[in-house]
Design an enzyme around this catalytic site. Structure first.
Site, mmCIF file in Angstrom:
data_model
loop_
_atom_site.group_PDB
_atom_site.id
_atom_site.type_symbol
_atom_site.label_atom_id
_atom_site.label_comp_id
_atom_site.label_asym_id
_atom_site.label_seq_id
_atom_site.Cartn_x
_atom_site.Cartn_y
_atom_site.Cartn_z
ATOM 1 N N CYS A 49 0.846 -1.203 0.000
ATOM 2 C CA CYS A 49 0.000 0.000 0.000
ATOM 3 C C CYS A 49 0.875 1.244 0.000
ATOM 4 O O CYS A 49 2.105 1.155 0.052
ATOM 5 C CB CYS A 49 -0.939 0.008 1.200
ATOM 6 S SG CYS A 49 -0.102 0.324 2.767
ATOM 7 N N CYS A 99 3.398 1.653 2.727
ATOM 8 C CA CYS A 99 4.662 0.944 2.487
ATOM 9 C C CYS A 99 5.598 1.800 1.642
ATOM 10 O O CYS A 99 6.804 1.865 1.894
ATOM 11 C CB CYS A 99 4.396 -0.382 1.778
ATOM 12 S SG CYS A 99 3.282 -1.497 2.630
ATOM 13 N N ASP A 131 9.572 24.889 -33.939
ATOM 14 C CA ASP A 131 10.751 25.275 -34.716
ATOM 15 C C ASP A 131 10.472 24.907 -36.170
ATOM 16 O O ASP A 131 9.674 24.007 -36.449
ATOM 17 C CB ASP A 131 11.967 24.506 -34.178
ATOM 18 C CG ASP A 131 13.209 24.768 -35.004
ATOM 19 O OD1 ASP A 131 13.473 25.940 -35.313
ATOM 20 O OD2 ASP A 131 13.909 23.798 -35.344
ATOM 21 N N ASP A 134 14.523 20.495 -32.297
ATOM 22 C CA ASP A 134 15.362 19.337 -32.616
ATOM 23 C C ASP A 134 16.182 18.846 -31.433
ATOM 24 O O ASP A 134 16.911 17.867 -31.547
ATOM 25 C CB ASP A 134 16.279 19.635 -33.808
ATOM 26 C CG ASP A 134 17.233 20.793 -33.532
ATOM 27 O OD1 ASP A 134 17.387 21.168 -32.347
ATOM 28 O OD2 ASP A 134 17.832 21.318 -34.480
ATOM 29 N N ASP A 146 17.864 24.020 -29.949
ATOM 30 C CA ASP A 146 16.665 24.566 -29.311
ATOM 31 C C ASP A 146 16.625 24.249 -27.820
ATOM 32 O O ASP A 146 15.583 24.462 -27.173
ATOM 33 C CB ASP A 146 15.406 23.996 -29.982
ATOM 34 C CG ASP A 146 15.274 24.457 -31.419
ATOM 35 O OD1 ASP A 146 15.519 25.649 -31.677
ATOM 36 O OD2 ASP A 146 14.934 23.635 -32.279
#
Length: 745
Positions: free
Chosen positions: A21, A24, A434, A633, A637
């Site tokens: 759970c 845990c 771009d 790319d 960028d």
């Protein structure tokens, strides 16, 4: 150098056993983060794993987890999917066996109680019978519920509480109360002398069955990662000392020559040395069309060779292959937590203690104001509250959806690097594109050839290509590629000369030939005639026109352009359909940028923007209230990708800039951006459904279990029904998350 390597943080993956759970998860994360040298630790309940980053000994991490009451093992390399499946199948069968043993005792007892076949505890001659039932039930608790009790004890040792605590308290209380009623019936009122052995057994049967079903469903969520892991062959055919040898994949060295035959998977990354074939790279790009490979082309580990056989040189092996990076990226994303998950973790951390408190309050209220026998009612309602509460459903609600969605994206050639990106992508209000390599192909192509009187298009292309054969200009490659496609025959060129920024010249068949821009032709007093108007027209369309002149007379025109990708217009339309504003940002001149934007269906353009200034464009949009996605790319960028709320890096399959963006589009198709957004929205929707379901379940189930319906309607929830509801709530959450596997299909 070695000292530096030792101090660099590394990522360690652990398999965690015993988690059931969100409590845990919190305990394991706390233990890992407290270990010296740990920078970050994320635990994934969905696949029972942990990713730890830091300069720390893995053995120290394992001990830290063990001290927290769980077990851990370091996972190295690419594990065998078949071995993993066999292990999960064994666990699944064990849970089914435990459920079967509990049901074998619980069902007959339940039927007997229902048909009033069982004697009342304390009745004459009943002690021996009930004593045997108590022993049998204790055996069931030991076999079918032992893992819950051990987990609860370990949790208690560390002053923590989890799902095991609730189950152990609920079923243990049922057995203890029943045994007191059997052995010491005089201490209880006559109406309170009831045995709940069948409840304890049936509860364990339901919970173990629910755990088995959840494991089965959870196994489907990790199908994508198992498929990726299974792509790497276990052996490779290596050329050594003139012989071809099959060796284990771990023994392949850098620079070695390997052979791949038809139908085989490529074992490591490399470059083709000899031969020709087509390769199915759909695992990498999500695109079904095979790719031709010849000498000099790159091939990638895990892709499938189809028709031919070829030799290639290994350039990346082991953890450095593209496939290994993809798997690592998917696992990091599956283990990461978006903001919504961190909020749920904080709620889940206090959930179990709150349920225990509610159970105690329930007991006290029924004992004080409940009807006779008040103690019996108090005991049963408190036990039902403990059993019905489900922190497991709450803890699984977010990670299970993320795990499925990230795996689903990877199968489509979309690498999502973190949970925040997955959550944020669907909220984008603006996407900045771009131009070169994103909207366009990124490589110049010859798009038009026109001939003057007395010349054919084939002749114009042949003469232009003959001149360009000695040039290194980017436009030369486009003209030469087009000529080669048409099977051209080069003509000898004498006196070749290149004038930077203008064009090239030379003698062909004894005649002076020049190829260049209109302005240069006019400077050279070349007679351009009708081509002048055509040059201006093509320039307005964003193309680069070149004139071919022979003996100072223009005889032909060639137009070169970087065409938009085949699906760019469709992708832009799809983004707009999602309600997203689309902008084109380019370093190119305004005429070319607007022409490309018009062709792609984009209205807003920012031209002549330097790479370092694209981030400023993104920031300006954010300051205006936009949630911005940047698509580029992944190299020049990078600043804009980092500035954006979500950065989409366009990869090239074999050269993926994984670190450049939050999301990596491996095929280069802009359609994948819209697909990622749609998947994000579906995932967030799925997480909200899971959380709402878990929340409503607990908000309704706990009060009903506490007995709020008893005063007005006389309805009291049976503890066995509570056990079934608790088990099914987790199965429901996991099953709902699995629907994401088919999102967009």
């Amino acid at each position: 150098m070695s000292a530096l390597a030792e101090t660099e943080p590394k990522t360690i993956r652990l398999s965690i056993a015993g988690m059931r759970c969100a409590g845990c998860v919190s305990a394991v994360e706390t233990a890992l983060r407290s270990a010296p040298g740990v920078v970050a630790a994320d635990v994934n309940l969905a696949d029972h794993s942990a990713l730890v980053k830091g300069t720390v000994d893995p053995e120290l991490l394992r001990r830290a987890v063990q001290e927290a009451g769980f077990d851990a093992a370091v996972m190295e390399g690419l594990e065998d999917p078949a071995e993993q499946e066999a292990l999960e199948l064994a666990r699944y069968r064990t849970l089914l066996q435990k459920a079967g043993v509990a049901a074998a005792l619980g069902v007959p007892l339940m039927v007997g109680e229902h048909l009033d076949w069982m004697p009342m505890p304390g009745a004459a001659g009943s002690t021996g019978f009930w004593f045997l039932v108590a022993l049998a039930t204790f055996g069931v608790l030991w076999y079918s519920g032992g893992h819950f009790y051990r987990g609860a004890l370990k949790s208690w040792e560390h002053r923590q509480a989890n799902m095991d605590t609730l189950i152990a308290l609920g079923t243990g209380a049922a057995w203890f109360y029943s045994t007191v009623a059997v052995l010491f019936p005089g201490v209880l009122p006559v109406l309170a002398r009831h045995a709940y052995y069948e409840a304890a057994a049936i509860i364990l049967a339901f919970i173990n069955l629910g755990g088995a079903l959840e494991m089965r469903a959870r196994g489907r969520t990790s199908a994508a990662i198992r498929q990726l892991v299974g792509l790497q062959p276990r052996t490779a055919r290596v050329l050594r000392d003139g012989r071809e040898l099959d060796v284990p994949i771990g023994e392949v060295g850098l620079g070695e020559t390997l052979r791949v035959r038809p139908g085989e998977k490529i074992p490591v990354d490399g470059v083709v040395l000899e031969g020709h074939s087509t390769v199915d790279e759909s695992m990498l790009t999500g695109e079904p069309m095979p790719v031709e490979k010849a000498a000099g082309d790159e091939v990638v580990c895990g892709t499938l060779n189809q028709a031919g056989s070829f030799l290639f040189k290994a350039t990346r092996i082991g953890r450095d292959t593209v496939l290994a990076h993809i798997i690592a990226s998917v696992r990091r994303a599956q283990a990461s937590k978006p903001e919504i998950a961190r909020l749920v973790d904080r709620i889940a951390a206090v959930f179990v203690p709150a349920v225990v408190a509610i159970a105690l309050l329930t007991f006290l209220v029924w004992w004080v104001v409940g009807p006779a026998p008040s103690f019996g009612y108090a005991y049963v309602t408190a036990m039902t509250v403990l059993v019905i509460a489900c922190p497991c459903a709450l803890g699984l609600a977010t990670p299970i959806s993320i795990m499925v969605a990230v795996g689903r994206a990877a199968q489509s050639g979309i690498l999502i690097r973190n949970g925040d990106a997955l959550q944020s992508a669907g909220n984008l209000s603006c996407v900045v594109l771009d131009k070169t390599g994103t909207v366009t192909c990124g490589k110049p192509h010859l798009v038009a050839v026109e001939a003057g009187p007395g010349w054919s298009e084939a002749q114009v292309l042949q003469w232009a290509a003959s001149l360009e054969a000695g040039s290194e200009h980017p436009l030369a490659g486009a003209i030469l590629a087009a000529a080669e496609e048409r099977g051209w025959t080069p003509l000898p060129v004498q006196g070749f000369a290149a004038v930077v920024g203008h064009g090239i010249a030379g003698l062909i068949e004894g005649r002076a030939a020049v190829l260049g821009h209109l302005a240069w032709m006019q400077e050279q007093k070349v007679e351009v005639g009708r081509f002048e108007a055509r040059v201006l027209e093509l320039s307005q369309q964003g193309q680069t026109p070149l004139l071919l002149a022979v003996n100072r007379v223009a005889v032909g025109l060639l137009a070169v352009a970087d065409p938009i990708k085949a699906d760019s217009r469709e992708a832009v339309a799809r983004l707009r359909a999602l309600g997203v504003r689309v902008l084109l940002v380019s370093g190119d001149n305004a005429i070319t940028a607007r022409a490309v934007a018009a062709e792609a269906g984009i209205d807003e353009v920012r031209a002549q923007v330097l790479p370092q200034d694209k981030a400023a464009v993104v920031k300006t949009l954010q300051e205006r209230g936009e949630v911005v996605g940047m698509v580029g790319d992944g190299i020049n960028d990078a600043p804009a990708l980092a500035q954006a709320n979500v950065g989409f890096a366009i990869g090239t399959g074999t050269d993926i800039a994984i670190e450049s963006g939050d999301v990596v589009i491996m095929s280069g198709s802009l359609l994948k951006v819209a697909e990622a957004m749609e998947l994000s929205r579906a995932t967030v929707r799925n997480i909200r459904q899971n959380l709402l379901g878990a929340f409503i379940y607990n908000v309704l189930a706990i009060p009903i279990a506490a007995g709020v319906l008893y005063p007005p309607f006389g309805i009291l929830l049976n503890p066995m029904i509570a056990g079934a509801a608790m088990a099914l709530s987790s199965v429901t959450v996991v099953s709902n998350a699995n629907r994401l596997r088919y999102a967009g299909k």
